[in-house]
Design a protein around this motif. Structure first.
Motif: not given
Length: 121
Positions: A101-106, A33, A59, A57, A52
């Motif tokens: 990874g695949s999440t935008w947060w973190g 990401v 965000y 995707s 991503s």
């Protein structure tokens, strides 16, 4: 290791546009990401947008929705941030960042050096 180099910052009048670029090199993977963050003087770092690589995707932070667009060019390993209808409150140092990874947060693992965007009123 992933290296990120931003470019495209500058001075623009309110209502104008700028496009930032972030070139990634090193161990880039499809399951990554890419994000843009910004930090204005005296303020905390703020999430702007992310994309991503695997699914495309996107965000956006609430303050830039409808004005900014993030996109990516896999062949060039480059992410862009098109910023339209700029406001003086968009003035900040803009940072490109990357995480696996695949999440935008973190937690983002890699950061660029930042590029200054100044919007005059």
């Amino acid at each position: 290791q992933v290296q990120l180099v931003e470019s495209g910052g500058g001075l623009v009048q309110a209502g104008g546009s700028l496009r930032l670029s972030c070139a990634a090199s090193g161990r880039t993977f499809s399951s990554t990401v890419m994000g843009w963050f910004r930090q204005a003087p005296g303020k905390e770092r703020e999430f702007v947008a992310a994309i991503s690589w695997s699914g495309g995707s996107t965000y956006y932070g609430d303050t830039v929705k409808g004005r900014f667009t993030i996109s990516g060019d896999n062949a060039k390993n480059t992410v862009y941030l098109q910023m339209n209808s700029l406001k003086p409150e968009d003035t900040a140092v803009y940072y490109c960042a990357a995480k696996y990874g695949s999440t935008w947060w973190g937690t983002y693992d890699y950061w660029g050096q930042g590029t200054q965007v100044t919007v005059s009123s």
